[in-house]
Design a protein around this motif. Structure first.
Motif, PDB file in Angstrom:
ATOM      1  N   ASP A  88       0.821  -1.211   0.000  1.00 12.69           N
ATOM      2  CA  ASP A  88       0.000   0.000   0.000  1.00 12.69           C
ATOM      3  C   ASP A  88       0.856   1.261   0.000  1.00 12.69           C
ATOM      4  O   ASP A  88       0.505   2.261  -0.630  1.00 12.69           O
ATOM      5  CB  ASP A  88      -0.917   0.020   1.228  1.00 12.69           C
ATOM      6  N   ARG A  89       1.987   1.206   0.719  1.00 11.85           N
ATOM      7  CA  ARG A  89       2.832   2.381   0.871  1.00 11.85           C
ATOM      8  C   ARG A  89       4.310   1.995   0.836  1.00 11.85           C
ATOM      9  O   ARG A  89       4.667   0.830   1.015  1.00 11.85           O
ATOM     10  CB  ARG A  89       2.551   3.094   2.207  1.00 11.85           C
ATOM     11  N   ILE A  90       5.135   3.005   0.600  1.00  7.72           N
ATOM     12  CA  ILE A  90       6.567   2.878   0.831  1.00  7.72           C
ATOM     13  C   ILE A  90       6.932   3.820   1.973  1.00  7.72           C
ATOM     14  O   ILE A  90       6.252   4.820   2.192  1.00  7.72           O
ATOM     15  CB  ILE A  90       7.391   3.221  -0.422  1.00  7.72           C
ATOM     16  N   GLU A  91       7.985   3.483   2.708  1.00 10.94           N
ATOM     17  CA  GLU A  91       8.525   4.403   3.708  1.00 10.94           C
ATOM     18  C   GLU A  91       9.952   4.742   3.311  1.00 10.94           C
ATOM     19  O   GLU A  91      10.836   3.868   3.310  1.00 10.94           O
ATOM     20  CB  GLU A  91       8.514   3.819   5.122  1.00 10.94           C
ATOM     21  N   PHE A  92      10.190   5.988   2.942  1.00 12.70           N
ATOM     22  CA  PHE A  92      11.526   6.416   2.581  1.00 12.70           C
ATOM     23  C   PHE A  92      12.465   6.338   3.776  1.00 12.70           C
ATOM     24  O   PHE A  92      12.157   6.862   4.855  1.00 12.70           O
ATOM     25  CB  PHE A  92      11.519   7.855   2.063  1.00 12.70           C
ATOM     26  N   TYR A  93      13.623   5.704   3.569  1.00 12.29           N
ATOM     27  CA  TYR A  93      14.708   5.751   4.548  1.00 12.29           C
ATOM     28  C   TYR A  93      15.394   7.098   4.380  1.00 12.29           C
ATOM     29  O   TYR A  93      16.078   7.353   3.386  1.00 12.29           O
ATOM     30  CB  TYR A  93      15.677   4.595   4.294  1.00 12.29           C
ATOM     31  N   THR A  94      15.202   7.987   5.355  1.00 15.83           N
ATOM     32  CA  THR A  94      15.646   9.371   5.212  1.00 15.83           C
ATOM     33  C   THR A  94      16.992   9.661   5.877  1.00 15.83           C
ATOM     34  O   THR A  94      17.383  10.819   6.006  1.00 15.83           O
ATOM     35  CB  THR A  94      14.574  10.331   5.771  1.00 15.83           C
ATOM     36  N   GLY A  95      17.720   8.627   6.263  1.00 12.97           N
ATOM     37  CA  GLY A  95      19.039   8.826   6.831  1.00 12.97           C
ATOM     38  C   GLY A  95      19.977   9.628   5.925  1.00 12.97           C
ATOM     39  O   GLY A  95      20.626  10.578   6.396  1.00 12.97           O
ATOM     40  N   PRO A  96      20.059   9.302   4.632  1.00 11.50           N
ATOM     41  CA  PRO A  96      20.942  10.075   3.739  1.00 11.50           C
ATOM     42  C   PRO A  96      20.522  11.537   3.618  1.00 11.50           C
ATOM     43  O   PRO A  96      21.385  12.421   3.530  1.00 11.50           O
ATOM     44  CB  PRO A  96      20.799   9.342   2.401  1.00 11.50           C
ATOM     45  N   TYR A  97      19.227  11.795   3.631  1.00 14.31           N
ATOM     46  CA  TYR A  97      18.744  13.182   3.589  1.00 14.31           C
ATOM     47  C   TYR A  97      19.205  13.941   4.828  1.00 14.31           C
ATOM     48  O   TYR A  97      19.739  15.059   4.732  1.00 14.31           O
ATOM     49  CB  TYR A  97      17.223  13.195   3.500  1.00 14.31           C
ATOM     50  N   ALA A  98      19.036  13.353   5.996  1.00 13.19           N
ATOM     51  CA  ALA A  98      19.420  14.012   7.242  1.00 13.19           C
ATOM     52  C   ALA A  98      20.924  14.252   7.304  1.00 13.19           C
ATOM     53  O   ALA A  98      21.376  15.303   7.768  1.00 13.19           O
ATOM     54  CB  ALA A  98      18.973  13.167   8.432  1.00 13.19           C
ATOM     55  N   ALA A  99      21.712  13.304   6.812  1.00 14.07           N
ATOM     56  CA  ALA A  99      23.163  13.419   6.866  1.00 14.07           C
ATOM     57  C   ALA A  99      23.680  14.552   5.990  1.00 14.07           C
ATOM     58  O   ALA A  99      24.674  15.205   6.319  1.00 14.07           O
ATOM     59  CB  ALA A  99      23.806  12.098   6.446  1.00 14.07           C
ATOM     60  N   GLN A 100      22.999  14.802   4.878  1.00 12.52           N
ATOM     61  CA  GLN A 100      23.462  15.800   3.921  1.00 12.52           C
ATOM     62  C   GLN A 100      22.790  17.160   4.093  1.00 12.52           C
ATOM     63  O   GLN A 100      23.216  18.159   3.508  1.00 12.52           O
ATOM     64  CB  GLN A 100      23.226  15.283   2.491  1.00 12.52           C
ATOM     65  N   PHE A 101      21.747  17.213   4.902  1.00  9.39           N
ATOM     66  CA  PHE A 101      20.898  18.398   4.980  1.00  9.39           C
ATOM     67  C   PHE A 101      21.670  19.674   5.311  1.00  9.39           C
ATOM     68  O   PHE A 101      21.479  20.715   4.680  1.00  9.39           O
ATOM     69  CB  PHE A 101      19.794  18.174   6.018  1.00  9.39           C
ATOM     70  N   SER A 102      22.548  19.622   6.302  1.00  7.28           N
ATOM     71  CA  SER A 102      23.231  20.839   6.735  1.00  7.28           C
ATOM     72  C   SER A 102      24.237  21.351   5.715  1.00  7.28           C
ATOM     73  O   SER A 102      24.571  22.539   5.695  1.00  7.28           O
ATOM     74  CB  SER A 102      23.929  20.606   8.078  1.00  7.28           C
ATOM     75  N   ASN A 103      24.722  20.479   4.839  1.00  4.66           N
ATOM     76  CA  ASN A 103      25.701  20.878   3.831  1.00  4.66           C
ATOM     77  C   ASN A 103      25.055  21.402   2.551  1.00  4.66           C
ATOM     78  O   ASN A 103      25.508  22.400   1.987  1.00  4.66           O
ATOM     79  CB  ASN A 103      26.614  19.701   3.484  1.00  4.66           C
ATOM     80  N   ASP A 104      24.002  20.719   2.101  1.00  8.18           N
ATOM     81  CA  ASP A 104      23.349  21.105   0.846  1.00  8.18           C
ATOM     82  C   ASP A 104      21.936  20.523   0.843  1.00  8.18           C
ATOM     83  O   ASP A 104      21.708  19.420   0.358  1.00  8.18           O
ATOM     84  CB  ASP A 104      24.147  20.585  -0.350  1.00  8.18           C
ATOM     85  N   LYS A 105      21.002  21.270   1.402  1.00  4.78           N
ATOM     86  CA  LYS A 105      19.654  20.726   1.546  1.00  4.78           C
ATOM     87  C   LYS A 105      18.962  20.505   0.207  1.00  4.78           C
ATOM     88  O   LYS A 105      18.141  19.585   0.080  1.00  4.78           O
ATOM     89  CB  LYS A 105      18.809  21.606   2.466  1.00  4.78           C
ATOM     90  N   ALA A 106      19.259  21.313  -0.787  1.00  4.09           N
ATOM     91  CA  ALA A 106      18.646  21.119  -2.106  1.00  4.09           C
ATOM     92  C   ALA A 106      19.107  19.801  -2.718  1.00  4.09           C
ATOM     93  O   ALA A 106      18.299  19.047  -3.291  1.00  4.09           O
ATOM     94  CB  ALA A 106      18.990  22.286  -3.020  1.00  4.09           C
ATOM     95  N   LYS A 107      20.389  19.514  -2.591  1.00  5.02           N
ATOM     96  CA  LYS A 107      20.927  18.250  -3.097  1.00  5.02           C
ATOM     97  C   LYS A 107      20.405  17.066  -2.286  1.00  5.02           C
ATOM     98  O   LYS A 107      20.131  15.994  -2.830  1.00  5.02           O
ATOM     99  CB  LYS A 107      22.452  18.284  -3.067  1.00  5.02           C
ATOM    100  N   ALA A 108      20.248  17.288  -0.994  1.00  4.58           N
ATOM    101  CA  ALA A 108      19.782  16.217  -0.108  1.00  4.58           C
ATOM    102  C   ALA A 108      18.357  15.794  -0.431  1.00  4.58           C
ATOM    103  O   ALA A 108      18.022  14.602  -0.391  1.00  4.58           O
ATOM    104  CB  ALA A 108      19.877  16.671   1.347  1.00  4.58           C
TER     105      ALA A 108
END
Length: 239
Positions: A149-169
């Motif tokens: 029914d759904r997927i759950e995104f693993y957002t660890g890579p987003y959180a790790a990169q957020f402070s450096n380049d949130k648009a890229k993350a």
């Protein structure tokens, strides 16, 4: 409607288990978290019971009146719990025994037949299915074929990169969310989402239905108070 907040209470159980006994009281915490406005309670009962125990799974069923989300690897133990407890949602996570935390998504191509069978069994129980996954378009397309029914995104890579380049993350998550919507997959997300990065994630993910947040939220509650913290996270999820 805003995105739903499901609070993962594993860390509360970890604190309790450090001393034994029943302090802090997991059931009371779940009741309060819901009364503070959270729309769901998430748990991940691992075989070693280092936080959530089998007894907790049943005790929480009696008090969770919002959405009850049980995460885990779909072995015989996990499937038996689902059959007896019948939570709102089962989130399938590819955790091997002894792993510290969920830090990778499923390879839905390699495990396609296994996941398809498991998904059919869980849906036959009347439980909504979700699968923990990374931002890989092939894996997401296979998830739709599996029938979850759904997927759950693993957002660890987003959180790790957020402070450096949130648009890229955020870019791969936005792209994959658009694909998921086209494939009629609901979208959940979780892992290392926090007061710092949650709002930007929400703003850039179309169709985000639910986030599951535990470690950061419970940690923030030590400084800010549980009620205040739940409300702060909820405020970030309003459209």
């Amino acid at each position: 409607m805003g995105t739903k907040l499901s609070v993962n209470i594993n860390k509360i159980a970890t604190i309790r288990n450090a001393r034994g006994g029943n302090t802090p009281n997991l059931v009371e915490a779940a009741k309060q978290i819901q009364s503070f406005g959270a729309e769901g309670i998430t748990i991940h009962p691992r075989p070693d019971e280092r936080h959530i125990t089998k007894k907790d799974v049943y005790d929480l069923k009696k008090v969770v009146y919002t959405e009850y989300n049980i995460e885990g690897y779909p072995n015989d133990r996990f499937m038996a719990l689902l059959k007896e407890v019948k939570p709102t949602q089962a989130t399938l996570v590819p955790d091997p025994p002894g792993v510290l935390t969920s830090n990778a998504g499923w390879d839905t191509l390699e495990h396609f037949e296994f996941l398809k069978k498991i998904n059919q069994e869980i849906k036959a129980m009347g439980i909504r299915t979700s699968i923990f996954i990374e931002t890989n378009e092939e894996m997401i397309a296979a998830s739709a074929e599996i029938g979850v029914d759904r997927i759950e995104f693993y957002t660890g890579p987003y959180a790790a990169q957020f402070s450096n380049d949130k648009a890229k993350a955020i870019a791969p998550f936005t792209k994959c969310a658009e694909l998921a919507e086209k494939l009629n997959l609901g979208i959940n997300a979780g892992h290392d989402l926090s007061l710092e990065n949650l709002k930007f994630f929400k703003q850039n993910i179309p169709g985000l239905l639910e986030v599951s947040i535990g470690h950061a939220l419970i940690s923030d509650a030590l400084y800010l108070g549980l009620e205040n913290t739940v409300k702060m996270y909820k405020d970030l999820l309003v459209d």
